[in-house]
Design a protein around this motif. Structure first.
Motif, PDB file in Angstrom:
ATOM      1  N   MET A   1      53.143 -63.198  15.975  1.00  0.00           N
ATOM      2  CA  MET A   1      53.302 -61.848  16.471  1.00  0.00           C
ATOM      3  C   MET A   1      53.910 -61.924  17.874  1.00  0.00           C
ATOM      4  SD  MET A   1      50.434 -58.824  16.606  1.00  0.00           S
ATOM      5  CE  MET A   1      50.105 -59.005  14.865  1.00  0.00           C
ATOM      6  N   PRO A   2      54.990 -61.181  18.123  1.00  0.00           N
ATOM      7  CA  PRO A   2      55.628 -61.240  19.444  1.00  0.00           C
ATOM      8  C   PRO A   2      54.772 -60.597  20.534  1.00  0.00           C
ATOM      9  CG  PRO A   2      56.745 -59.655  18.018  1.00  0.00           C
ATOM     10  CD  PRO A   2      55.701 -60.338  17.187  1.00  0.00           C
ATOM     11  N   GLY A  20      50.729 -59.374  29.081  1.00  0.00           N
ATOM     12  CA  GLY A  20      51.396 -58.923  27.865  1.00  0.00           C
ATOM     13  C   GLY A  20      50.417 -58.555  26.772  1.00  0.00           C
ATOM     14  N   GLU A  21      50.980 -58.112  25.676  1.00  0.00           N
ATOM     15  CA  GLU A  21      50.192 -57.647  24.537  1.00  0.00           C
ATOM     16  C   GLU A  21      50.915 -58.061  23.258  1.00  0.00           C
ATOM     17  OE1 GLU A  21      47.030 -55.641  22.754  1.00  0.00           O
ATOM     18  OE2 GLU A  21      47.324 -55.795  24.912  1.00  0.00           O
ATOM     19  N   PRO A  22      50.228 -58.741  22.335  1.00  0.00           N
ATOM     20  CA  PRO A  22      50.877 -59.060  21.064  1.00  0.00           C
ATOM     21  C   PRO A  22      50.942 -57.816  20.177  1.00  0.00           C
ATOM     22  CG  PRO A  22      48.653 -59.966  21.104  1.00  0.00           C
ATOM     23  CD  PRO A  22      48.905 -59.331  22.440  1.00  0.00           C
ATOM     24  N   LEU A  23      52.130 -57.463  19.741  1.00  0.00           N
ATOM     25  CA  LEU A  23      52.333 -56.301  18.889  1.00  0.00           C
ATOM     26  C   LEU A  23      53.298 -56.658  17.764  1.00  0.00           C
ATOM     27  CD1 LEU A  23      52.683 -53.669  21.731  1.00  0.00           C
ATOM     28  CD2 LEU A  23      50.756 -53.871  20.164  1.00  0.00           C
ATOM     29  N   ASP A  24      53.286 -55.860  16.708  1.00  0.00           N
ATOM     30  CA  ASP A  24      54.087 -56.155  15.520  1.00  0.00           C
ATOM     31  C   ASP A  24      55.592 -56.169  15.769  1.00  0.00           C
ATOM     32  OD1 ASP A  24      51.886 -56.520  13.894  1.00  0.00           O
ATOM     33  OD2 ASP A  24      51.829 -54.415  13.278  1.00  0.00           O
ATOM     34  N   ASP A  25      56.089 -55.168  16.531  1.00  0.00           N
ATOM     35  CA  ASP A  25      57.535 -55.049  16.693  1.00  0.00           C
ATOM     36  C   ASP A  25      57.865 -54.120  17.853  1.00  0.00           C
ATOM     37  OD1 ASP A  25      57.042 -52.451  15.705  1.00  0.00           O
ATOM     38  OD2 ASP A  25      57.667 -52.987  13.687  1.00  0.00           O
ATOM     39  N   ASP A  26      59.178 -53.913  18.079  1.00  0.00           N
ATOM     40  CA  ASP A  26      59.636 -53.063  19.182  1.00  0.00           C
ATOM     41  C   ASP A  26      59.079 -51.649  19.085  1.00  0.00           C
ATOM     42  OD1 ASP A  26      61.089 -55.279  19.970  1.00  0.00           O
ATOM     43  OD2 ASP A  26      63.052 -54.326  19.732  1.00  0.00           O
ATOM     44  N   ALA A  27      59.036 -51.099  17.877  1.00  0.00           N
ATOM     45  CA  ALA A  27      58.553 -49.717  17.705  1.00  0.00           C
ATOM     46  C   ALA A  27      57.105 -49.587  18.181  1.00  0.00           C
ATOM     47  CB  ALA A  27      58.685 -49.283  16.248  1.00  0.00           C
ATOM     48  N   HIS A  28      56.280 -50.559  17.863  1.00  0.00           N
ATOM     49  CA  HIS A  28      54.887 -50.518  18.317  1.00  0.00           C
ATOM     50  C   HIS A  28      54.804 -50.673  19.838  1.00  0.00           C
ATOM     51  CE1 HIS A  28      53.939 -51.215  14.040  1.00  0.00           C
ATOM     52  NE2 HIS A  28      52.833 -50.554  14.348  1.00  0.00           N
ATOM     53  N   ALA A  29      55.673 -51.503  20.397  1.00  0.00           N
ATOM     54  CA  ALA A  29      55.691 -51.690  21.846  1.00  0.00           C
ATOM     55  C   ALA A  29      56.106 -50.403  22.562  1.00  0.00           C
ATOM     56  CB  ALA A  29      56.626 -52.835  22.219  1.00  0.00           C
ATOM     57  N   ILE A  30      57.079 -49.713  22.027  1.00  0.00           N
ATOM     58  CA  ILE A  30      57.529 -48.456  22.632  1.00  0.00           C
ATOM     59  C   ILE A  30      56.427 -47.403  22.525  1.00  0.00           C
ATOM     60  CG2 ILE A  30      59.203 -46.560  22.420  1.00  0.00           C
ATOM     61  CD1 ILE A  30      61.251 -48.780  21.566  1.00  0.00           C
ATOM     62  N   HIS A  46      50.597 -40.236  40.391  1.00  0.00           N
ATOM     63  CA  HIS A  46      51.451 -41.064  39.534  1.00  0.00           C
ATOM     64  C   HIS A  46      52.196 -40.237  38.490  1.00  0.00           C
ATOM     65  CE1 HIS A  46      49.881 -44.716  41.235  1.00  0.00           C
ATOM     66  NE2 HIS A  46      48.657 -44.344  40.966  1.00  0.00           N
ATOM     67  N   ARG A  47      52.539 -39.031  38.807  1.00  0.00           N
ATOM     68  CA  ARG A  47      53.210 -38.159  37.836  1.00  0.00           C
ATOM     69  C   ARG A  47      54.605 -38.671  37.464  1.00  0.00           C
ATOM     70  NH1 ARG A  47      49.829 -34.458  36.185  1.00  0.00           N
ATOM     71  NH2 ARG A  47      48.544 -33.432  37.722  1.00  0.00           N
ATOM     72  N   GLU A  48      55.259 -39.338  38.387  1.00  0.00           N
ATOM     73  CA  GLU A  48      56.600 -39.865  38.115  1.00  0.00           C
ATOM     74  C   GLU A  48      56.525 -41.382  38.038  1.00  0.00           C
ATOM     75  OE1 GLU A  48      59.718 -38.334  40.539  1.00  0.00           O
ATOM     76  OE2 GLU A  48      58.808 -36.353  40.604  1.00  0.00           O
ATOM     77  N   ILE A  49      56.320 -41.868  36.833  1.00  0.00           N
ATOM     78  CA  ILE A  49      56.250 -43.304  36.625  1.00  0.00           C
ATOM     79  C   ILE A  49      57.169 -43.701  35.488  1.00  0.00           C
ATOM     80  CG2 ILE A  49      53.851 -43.386  37.378  1.00  0.00           C
ATOM     81  CD1 ILE A  49      53.275 -44.054  34.339  1.00  0.00           C
ATOM     82  N   GLU A  50      57.386 -44.990  35.374  1.00  0.00           N
ATOM     83  CA  GLU A  50      58.080 -45.507  34.210  1.00  0.00           C
ATOM     84  C   GLU A  50      57.489 -46.857  33.849  1.00  0.00           C
ATOM     85  OE1 GLU A  50      62.198 -45.475  35.400  1.00  0.00           O
ATOM     86  OE2 GLU A  50      62.103 -47.588  35.952  1.00  0.00           O
ATOM     87  N   VAL A  51      57.549 -47.148  32.572  1.00  0.00           N
ATOM     88  CA  VAL A  51      57.078 -48.426  32.054  1.00  0.00           C
ATOM     89  C   VAL A  51      58.274 -49.125  31.423  1.00  0.00           C
ATOM     90  CG1 VAL A  51      55.572 -49.564  30.385  1.00  0.00           C
ATOM     91  CG2 VAL A  51      54.728 -47.586  31.655  1.00  0.00           C
ATOM     92  N   ARG A  52      58.555 -50.302  31.915  1.00  0.00           N
ATOM     93  CA  ARG A  52      59.649 -51.098  31.353  1.00  0.00           C
ATOM     94  C   ARG A  52      59.044 -52.088  30.374  1.00  0.00           C
ATOM     95  NH1 ARG A  52      62.534 -51.886  37.136  1.00  0.00           N
ATOM     96  NH2 ARG A  52      63.097 -49.691  37.368  1.00  0.00           N
ATOM     97  N   VAL A  53      59.481 -52.001  29.140  1.00  0.00           N
ATOM     98  CA  VAL A  53      58.973 -52.864  28.082  1.00  0.00           C
ATOM     99  C   VAL A  53      59.914 -54.062  27.961  1.00  0.00           C
ATOM    100  CG1 VAL A  53      58.294 -53.013  25.670  1.00  0.00           C
ATOM    101  CG2 VAL A  53      58.120 -50.817  26.874  1.00  0.00           C
ATOM    102  N   VAL A  54      59.331 -55.237  28.047  1.00  0.00           N
ATOM    103  CA  VAL A  54      60.101 -56.471  27.968  1.00  0.00           C
ATOM    104  C   VAL A  54      59.516 -57.327  26.850  1.00  0.00           C
ATOM    105  CG1 VAL A  54      60.770 -58.546  29.229  1.00  0.00           C
ATOM    106  CG2 VAL A  54      60.608 -56.367  30.423  1.00  0.00           C
ATOM    107  N   GLY A  55      60.405 -57.860  26.037  1.00  0.00           N
ATOM    108  CA  GLY A  55      59.982 -58.705  24.926  1.00  0.00           C
ATOM    109  C   GLY A  55      60.157 -60.174  25.240  1.00  0.00           C
TER     110      GLY A  55
END
Length: 70
Positions: A1-2, A20-30, A46-55
């Motif tokens: 699992m990536p 990190g977190e092991p998840l099935d695929d990109d869709a689950h990570a998003i 923290h109303r204006e935040i962003e999360v950058r997902v990296v595989g």
């Protein structure tokens, strides 16, 4: 699992995810990134935040911001 990493950016602050977190695929990570943004954005400072997902190997997957997917 990536394994996916969720780096949080709020204003001028950066909070790197070193575990990190092991998840099935990109869709689950998003989907996880959307949940993280929703929870954190409830805090007034923290109303204006962003999360950058990296595989694997630093591959950029998505950036989810409090105002939508980038």
């Amino acid at each position: 699992m990536p394994r996916y990493y969720f780096h949080i950016h709020s204003h001028d602050q950066e909070y790197p995810d070193r575990t990190g977190e092991p998840l099935d695929d990109d869709a689950h990570a998003i989907a996880m990134a959307h949940r993280i943004v929703s929870e954190i954005a409830e805090e007034p400072e923290h109303r204006e935040i962003e999360v950058r997902v990296v595989g694997r190997k630093g591959r950029a997957v998505a950036t989810v911001a409090s105002n939508g997917l980038k």
